[in-house]
Structure formats: C-alpha cells, structure tokens
Design a protein around this motif. Structure first.
Motif, PDB file in Angstrom:
ATOM      1  N   THR A  44      14.861  47.206  26.246  1.00  0.00           N
ATOM      2  CA  THR A  44      16.305  47.117  26.398  1.00  0.00           C
ATOM      3  C   THR A  44      16.864  48.489  26.731  1.00  0.00           C
ATOM      4  O   THR A  44      16.254  49.514  26.436  1.00  0.00           O
ATOM      5  N   ALA A  45      18.046  48.450  27.355  1.00  0.00           N
ATOM      6  CA  ALA A  45      18.709  49.723  27.650  1.00  0.00           C
ATOM      7  C   ALA A  45      19.188  50.353  26.348  1.00  0.00           C
ATOM      8  O   ALA A  45      19.521  49.645  25.396  1.00  0.00           O
ATOM      9  N   GLN A  46      19.229  51.638  26.331  1.00  0.00           N
ATOM     10  CA  GLN A  46      19.639  52.311  25.094  1.00  0.00           C
ATOM     11  C   GLN A  46      21.120  52.086  24.864  1.00  0.00           C
ATOM     12  O   GLN A  46      21.914  52.047  25.797  1.00  0.00           O
ATOM     13  N   ILE A  47      21.468  51.925  23.586  1.00  0.00           N
ATOM     14  CA  ILE A  47      22.866  51.627  23.308  1.00  0.00           C
ATOM     15  C   ILE A  47      23.582  52.908  22.873  1.00  0.00           C
ATOM     16  O   ILE A  47      23.095  53.655  22.043  1.00  0.00           O
ATOM     17  N   SER A  48      24.726  53.136  23.480  1.00  0.00           N
ATOM     18  CA  SER A  48      25.502  54.304  23.091  1.00  0.00           C
ATOM     19  C   SER A  48      26.544  53.875  22.057  1.00  0.00           C
ATOM     20  O   SER A  48      26.940  52.713  22.035  1.00  0.00           O
ATOM     21  N   TYR A  80      29.776  54.337  21.688  1.00  0.00           N
ATOM     22  CA  TYR A  80      31.044  53.740  22.142  1.00  0.00           C
ATOM     23  C   TYR A  80      30.835  52.323  22.656  1.00  0.00           C
ATOM     24  O   TYR A  80      31.693  51.457  22.514  1.00  0.00           O
ATOM     25  N   MET A  81      29.650  52.075  23.244  1.00  0.00           N
ATOM     26  CA  MET A  81      29.339  50.717  23.699  1.00  0.00           C
ATOM     27  C   MET A  81      29.312  49.752  22.522  1.00  0.00           C
ATOM     28  O   MET A  81      29.787  48.615  22.603  1.00  0.00           O
ATOM     29  N   PHE A  82      28.746  50.236  21.427  1.00  0.00           N
ATOM     30  CA  PHE A  82      28.689  49.424  20.215  1.00  0.00           C
ATOM     31  C   PHE A  82      30.100  49.003  19.801  1.00  0.00           C
ATOM     32  O   PHE A  82      30.355  47.838  19.483  1.00  0.00           O
ATOM     33  N   VAL A  93      30.666  50.752  32.002  1.00  0.00           N
ATOM     34  CA  VAL A  93      29.505  51.325  31.318  1.00  0.00           C
ATOM     35  C   VAL A  93      28.199  50.873  31.980  1.00  0.00           C
ATOM     36  O   VAL A  93      27.264  51.668  32.125  1.00  0.00           O
TER      37      VAL A  93
END
Lengths: 112, 807
Positions: B628-632, B634-636, B675
């Motif tokens: 999976t793409a890494q989660i940042s 602010y995305m959370f 994003v």
C-alpha cells in the motif's frame, strides 16, 4: 493508505444506500450524490494510489500515476453533475406540482 | 458471392420495390410485378437437374460472413435442396399468379403488405433449404415463422386471424429456439456449424453425452414447424390466412421445412434407435390423428389442414423408417429400407402437387360461393365443371387411387411399412407389426375424408339459398394454377419415372450418403402394376372399408365424435396461454408496487447477493496490507473527516446543515484528489462542488423542511441492514480486488497513453489528451448528454404548465 480508503468508501456506500432508501426526495438526491463520490474513490483506489508523479509529461518523472482511471472518473464527475442537477430540478418541479416531497404520497397520483 | 447466393437474397431485395410498384402503378395488380421473380428462379434452377442419367454433383459456394465464429453463408445445392428449391419457386410462381385473381385490387386492400410478406417468406424458405451453415439456416428458419405469422394475420381485423397468427408464431418460434439449442450442442461436439462437416463427423459424435439431447432439441424444431403431434394444433388455425398463402406456406412448402431438416440430418442421426422410434412414432401418430380429425371437420379448409397434418406425419414416419437403411449395405442401389426414403421423397413431391391444387380449388369455391362449409355446399358439379374436374384429380390422388401419383406413393409407403416389420433390431420385433396397421387405418380415414369433401361439395342438391353469393365458375386466370398442378398429378402419375432420375435419385443420395460406393447411384423404378401383392390388397381394403364407412356417413353425423370439431389439444394451449398471462400479471402485481423504495431494495439486495455469491464461490476474500501507499498524517485526518461527516448526514434534521455537510464531503473528496496526484480531478471536483452547493441551496429554498422519517421499526431496521450489507460487500470486494491486483502480474493498458500522449497528440497533460483526443468521441457525446440535461432543466423550470394545460 488503500485499505483505510476502502473502509471510508464502505462508509460512503452504507450511508448513501440508507439515504436512498428513505422517503424524502432531498435525502434521496443527497444519497445519489454521496454514492457517486464513493464510486469515484473506489475506482481510483483500486487502480493504485500515488504510484508516481501526476500524469503531466512536463514533470519528466520516471513513472506517472495511472492516467486512464483519472480520465474515466473525470467524465463520471461531469456526468454525475449533470444527473444531480437534473434530479434537483425534477425534485423542485415535482414539489411545485404535487406539493409534497414524500415518495409514498407521490405514488399513483391522479394527475399522471 | 455467386448466382446461387442471389437466389435466397433476391426476394428480399425485390421486396423493397413492392411499395413503389404499389404506389406508382396503383391500377395494376401488384402481383403482376412479383410474378417474374419466382419464375426466373425456377427456370434458373432447372438447369441443375441431371438429365443424362449421371449422378448428381452437389454444388457448394462459400462466402465468409462471421468467420471468427464459424458462421459462413455457404450455399449447398444437392438433390434434396434442389427438390425443395424447385418446389418453392415453382409453386411460388403458381401461387402468385393465383393470388392476382384471388385477392382483388380494391382500394383499401393492402396488397403491398401481402407481397412483401410473401417475398420475405420465399427468400427465407429458399435460404433454409440452400444454406449449409446451421446458424444461417436458423435465421432463415425464424424468418419463415415470422412471415408465416404475418401472412396468417394478413386480415388482422379478424379476431381469428390474430389468434391463428399468434398461435403459429408461439409454437414454431418456441420449437425454433429449441432447435437453436440443439445446433449449439452440435457445435460443441464438432466445432463447426457446417452441416456437411458435421455429417462427416457423425461416427465420432455418436458416443457423446450431448448426442441424444441435441437430437431431441433439433427434432422439437422440426416437429413444431412440420405440425407433428402434439404441436399440429397451430396449422388448422393458420387457415385464417388468404387461401393462396395456405396453399403455398401451409401445405406445399413451409410446413415441409421440418421434413427437410429431418431428411437433411438423417445421415447424422439415422441409424440410432432413438431417432428411428421418435421420428417414426411421432410421424405415425400424427398420420393417424390428422386423418381421424379431418373426418370431423365441416370447413373445407379445415379438412385440408388436418389432411396436411396427416400427410406430413406420413412423410415423417417414412423418413424414420428409412433411417434403418444405415445398418445395411445397399446392393446395387436397392435395399429393403431405402424404399421408405424413396416413398418419402416421392410423396413429398406428390403432396405438394395434389394438395396445392386442392387448396386452390377450395379457394375458388370459397371465392365464388362465399362459404366453405360442406353442410351448405352441394351440387356444384354442374355449375363449376372445370373446378370439379381439377378437384376430382386432386381428391383421387389424395385418396390414393390409380392412376394418379398419390396412388403410387401410397403403394410404396405400404411397401416401406411392410418391409420395416422384417427389421430385427431396435425392438421392432415386438411393436413393429403396428406400423403397417396404423398406416392402413390412417389410409382408410384419408379415403373417407377425401370422399366426404368431394361428394358433399360437388354432388347432392344445390342449395343456393344458403350461399352468400350466386355461385358460378371462376375466371380463367384463377383456374390456370390449380390446372397446372392437376396436370402434374396426372403426368407424374402416368410417367413417374420422369421424376426418378431427375429428382428422386439425387434427393435420396443426399439423404442416404455413404451407402453407395464410388460411381454407384440409386436406381429407382416406379411401376403401377406389381402383381397382386400385399400392398395392392391393402389399397383395395382401404377402398372397400372406406366406401362402406362413407356410405354410412349419415349415421356418423349423429355421433358426438362428428359434432365436436375442435381439436381437444387446443384446450391445453389456450389454458396454458391464459395461465401464462395471468401468472405474469400476478408476479407483476407483487413486484411492481410503484414505490421507489421497493425498487431500490430489489437492486441493492440483488447486488449484495450476486457479489457475496461470487466472493464465496471463488473464495476470493483476501486482504493485503503490505503493498500500500504510505499514509501521511494529514491524509489520515482527511479520511477521518470524510467518514465522520458522511456518518453525520442521516442525522441532520434541517436541510441547510445537510446540504452543507454534503458540500464538505465533496470538498474533502477534492482534497483527496490533490493528495493522490490527480490535479485535473481536483480542479473539476472543486468547480462542480461549488456550483452544486449553490444549486442545492437555490432549489431547496423552495422545498419543505426535512421531516423525521416515519418508518415502522421493521422498515427502519431492514433499511439499516441493507445499507450495512451493501457497505460491507463493497468494502470486502474492494479489499479483495486490491489484494488480487498485487498478487498477480497485471500490466495496465494505460502505458500506451503515457508513451504516445506527446508523440501522437502533442499534449503533455495525459488525462486531457485521453479525454479530448484518444477518446474524443466519448467526450463529444458527454457534451451532448449535458446539452440534453440543460434542455431538460430549462423546460422543467421555465414551462410552468402542469400536465393538462397547454405547454
């Protein structure tokens, strides 16, 4: 990120389904709108998120994010906008003519 | 493309000109324009007849059509198809000529319809008999059903015409559909749709488990078309058609399409016990049922209809008996069992001649007296002498009297039926004796109804007061066609061997290939006098018993058997149809409630059911956390905010907060687009969302406040349950699809666009290039959709009128 996203999409689908099943015209329209958001996100998520630079050749990156789903979703957003606008005006007109926004009362109107 | 391809297509093409002729030359009967076409086809086909006594060489010409699916338009002309094509074009010519006099050129008579349908039938029927490809054959086959129904319903203002048309359509098309399924099974076994190739493989596929099902399905098509018991009930009702149509479609050609198919596929299925018993059994049953039912009819066309049913049964049973020949070597082109095939081909031809002429004669009687009821008719012999003469020939041939051709084929029929009892397989030892018995009984009834229709019409007392019209002889033009057919009955009755080399032997060769060695051919010799053998004694018995029965006709008339006229099987059809309609209405009433909520429920429940079934069936559930793409951070928060605002929407009781919340969801989605590297989407979404919120607020200014939903608890919980399961199924499907795409090596097709966006379209924004260049037409249509929407919006807002007022 994809997994988290899919769970959020699940919530979008659940809520929109619930709204569509209600009797109020407004809620149904809102439900359809949320449903289209869910579908767009699902489509993009399944094609893989953030696999490269934005699909602009000027970036001169090694790899780009898949442009095809984006093109399809862009079309879908515009069509969805058209549908929602039409539904809204239809709802407006229905209310003007029948003076109710309750689907149960709209059923089998004598005016039809 | 060859001349042979043009034969089945020419009538279709010609049909386009008919409306023109009809409109431009209104004072000339449209039939005159149609007449040359079948005549030309007939003359053209005559050149293929083998006259020098040599074996017939089949002609095969292929034009690729849907080559990837094995569907080619292959024309295959052998003895069998030549016989049929000659019958179709020859009798077609006579029928068109006859129809010119039968259907008067009145002001409101839709002659254009009639001839368009007739040409459509002619082309379709020629297509059936000339096509070697099963799919092409099927298409033409259904076209004959369609044109037949259209012609039966030609006088559609009559209730009985519509009933007959619908009945024939339902029965023959259902059979045709079964036949298509049978063809598909044949394709599964052989991998080809070509009849000749399939026949070449018949030895291999006989062991296949699909073999018998395919046989039964194909026979279902043949039996419904050729009006075999218990599907024969459509044929008597088809008599509502104009008489030229009855003579052409419902006695001489279309109803023989089933016979053609059985004959054509005999090399494939023949030699199997199932084939032998099904074809022979249903044929004999139909023969008996038809001849007994014909005696009960009072309508002349009704008698002929049931007589046709019975004769079709006769030919069918002969094909069944003849299939036994595949088990024996043929010595010098002659064998005990090929006689049945000979009889089938011969009788097919004879039946077309005598029954065609009889139908036309009945049409004349109907036309000149206004009735076809044998109780009202009588004594026409002196009034209509020519008609009387032609009828005499036709009826005598039908009854099987010498020297007409019907006598000859009936004798050979008896011979075939007697021969079959000597067969020592297929369990013929136990039941075989029934075959000649049934054949004989049916022949007695055939004799009785032949006498009945003849004597009731032409002898006895003339009753002018019961007739709607003043009876007189028909015009010459109307008499030509039946006279020609009547002449053929006599000529081929006296000189049957004229047919033997030209038509019968080549046709037998097609039905029974492989039985003969290289250079051999069937030798057919048809005699009148075989000595005082069993067949002749059987015929004498038929005449004696038949005459005795006919002389006691007065007593027969009092019985319940005679007073009832309708076939008892019609009840099953009528009740079945009524049941089907009321059943459909019941289901419709339960399902279509008129409530939007119910319709959505069906869709959602169906979606959930199908997706869950697919997930469980393929055991597809999987979750992949690794790729999976890494989660940042602010995305959370964006996703969290999205989820929370979504969940909050149903709890809003005021309209403005609800709209604003949905607006927030839209803007959050736009943020997500930013994003995940989709700038175009983000821009579009922002624009659309802004306009949307404004639109919502504008419109909802006029709409009432949200009310609390007043569902009963059971509905509330079921709604909740449906929504939760939809959400769950979508989530699981999404997760599994995501895991699947990483577990397998799937290369995206979009690489092409990335590589070629600049090279081919000169654009750097790939998404834009796809939309306006690679998929430019799609986008154009999308603009079109938006245009329609804009139009709809304007109309809905601007025109305030409600339904009843003027817009």
């Amino acid at each position: 990120m994809e997994v988290l996203m899919i769970f959020a999409i699940g919530i979008l689908f659940t809520v929109s389904t619930y709204l569509i099943l209600t009797k109020s015209l407004l809620r149904v329209v809102l439900g359809v709108l949320i449903l289209s958001h869910g579908a767009h996100l699902l489509f993009l998520t399944l094609s893989g998120l953030k696999t490269g630079a934005p699909p602009l050749l000027g970036e001169e990156a090694g790899s780009y994010t898949d442009p095809l789903p984006q093109a399809l979703v862009l079309t879908a957003i515009v069509i969805g906008f058209g549908i929602t606008a039409f539904m809204l005006v239809l709802a407006y007109r229905t209310y003007k003519v029948h003076e109710t926004d309750n689907f149960d009362e709209l059923r089998g109107s004598d005016d039809d | 493309m060859s001349t042979l391809h043009i034969i089945p297509l020419a009538p279709f093409l010609f049909a386009f000109l008919i409306p023109l002729f009809y409109k431009k030359f209104r004072h000339i009967h449209t039939g005159w324009f149609v007449l040359p076409l079948p005549l030309i086809i007939f003359i053209y086909l005559l050149q293929f007849l083998p006259l020098g006594g040599t074996a017939f060489q089949p002609v095969e010409v292929t034009v690729a059509w849907v080559a990837s699916l094995g569907v080619d338009f292959t024309v295959y002309l052998d003895g069998l198809s030549l016989l049929f094509a000659l019958l179709i074009s020859g009798i077609g010519t006579l029928v068109v000529l006859y129809s010119i006099y039968y259907i008067a050129n009145k002001r409101d008579e839709p002659l254009n319809n009639f001839y368009v349908y007739l040409l459509m039938f002619m082309g379709a029927m020629l297509g059936v008999v000339l096509s070697d490809n099963l799919i092409v054959l099927y298409v033409f086959w259904e076209l004959t059903s369609l044109s037949s129904a259209l012609l039966i319903g030609y006088w559609y203002h009559k209730e009985r015409s519509r009933y007959g048309a619908q009945k024939s359509m339902l029965i023959t098309v259902t059979g045709g559909f079964a036949m298509l399924a049978g063809f598909t099974l044949l394709y599964l076994m052989t991998g080809t749709f070509s009849v000749q190739e399939i026949i070449a493989m018949s030895d291999q596929i006989a062991a296949s488990p699909y073999f018998v099902p395919a046989m039964i399905l194909v026979l279902a098509g043949a039996f419904t078309k050729s009006a075999q018991f218990p599907f024969h009930i459509w044929l008597p009702d088809a008599m509502e058609a104009p008489t030229p149509v009855s003579a052409y479609l419902h006695s001489a050609t279309m109803v023989k399409a089933g016979i053609y198919l059985v004959a054509r596929l005999t090399p494939l299925f023949g030699g199997q016990a199932e084939w032998f018993w099904i074809v022979t059994g249903f044929g004999l049953l139909t023969l008996l049922w038809g001849s007994v039912s014909a005696v009960r009819q009072k309508d002349l066309k009704g008698i002929l209809a049931f007589s046709t049913v019975s004769q079709l049964g006769l030919i069918m049973s002969l094909l069944g008996m003849g299939s036994a020949a595949f088990h024996y070597d043929v010595i010098d082109g002659e064998s005990l069992y090929t006689v049945a095939i000979l009889a089938a081909v011969f009788h097919l031809f004879n039946h077309a001649t005598f029954k065609g002429s009889l139908f036309m004669v009945v049409g004349i009687i109907d036309h000149e007296t206004g009735t076809r009821d044998i109780r009202k008719l009588g004594g026409l012999m002196a009034i209509m002498p020519v008609t009387f003469t032609i009828s005499l020939i036709g009826v005598a041939s039908m009854a099987g009297l010498p020297p007409f051709n019907g006598f000859l084929s009936k004798e050979i029929f008896f011979e075939g039926a007697l021969n079959i009892t000597t067969l020592d397989m297929f369990n013929v030892e136990t039941l075989g004796f029934l075959i000649p018995v049934v054949a004989w009984i049916a022949s007695v009834f055939t004799f009785v109804y032949s006498m009945m229709m003849f004597f009731q019409t032409f002898t006895g007392k003339h009753k002018p007061e019961e007739l709607p019209k003043h009876a007189h002889e028909a015009p010459v033009g109307m008499l030509i066609s039946p006279a020609v057919l009547g002449l053929m009955v006599i000529v081929f009755g006296l000189f049957p061997n004229m047919l033997a080399y030209t038509v019968i032997e080549p046709a037998m060769q097609s039905i029974l290939p492989g039985l003969l060695g290289e250079g051999e051919q069937f030798y057919v010799n048809i005699y009148h006098w075989h000595g005082l053998n069993t067949e002749l004694l059987m015929t004498m018995g038929v005449v004696l018993i038949g005459t005795a029965l006919f002389l006691n006709f007065d007593k027969l008339q009092q019985t319940a058997f005679y007073l009832g006229e309708r076939d008892p099987l019609n009840g099953a059809y009528d009740n079945g149809l009524t049941g089907l309609i009321s059943g459909a209405q019941y289901v419709d009433g339960v399902q279509m409630t008129g409530k939007l909520r119910h319709y959505f429920t069906y869709m959602f429940v169906f979606l959930v059911a199908v997706l869950s079934y697919a997930l469980i069936r393929t055991n597809a559930f999987a979750i992949d956390l690794a790729n999976t793409a890494q989660i940042s951070p602010y995305m959370f928060f964006i996703i969290l905010a999205l989820s929370l605002s979504t969940i909050a929407v149903p709890f809003m009781t005021k309209r403005v907060p609800a709209i604003i919340l949905v607006g927030i969801i839209g803007f959050l989605v736009a943020l997500i687009f930013v994003v995940i590297r989709a700038p175009d989407l983000a821009l579009t979404q922002l624009l659309v969302e802004t306009v949307m919120v404004v639109l919502f607020l504008l419109v909802f200014y006029h709409l009432p406040e949200l009310r609390k939903e007043s569902f009963k608890p059971v509905f509330k919980w079921s709604n909740l349950l449906i929504s939760l399961s939809v959400g769950a199924v979508v989530t699981i499907t999404g997760l599994s699809a995501h895991a699947f795409s990483h577990g397998h090596d799937i290369s995206p097709i979009s690489d092409y666009f990335v590589e070629n966006a600049y090279a081919l379209a000169g654009g750097e924004n790939i998404v834009n290039v796809i939309l306006v260049d690679f998929r430019g037409l799609d986008t154009l249509l999308e603009v079109f959709v938006l245009g329609i929407v804009a139009l709809g919006v304007v109309v809905l807002i601007k025109y305030k009128a409600s339904g009843r007022e003027e817009v």
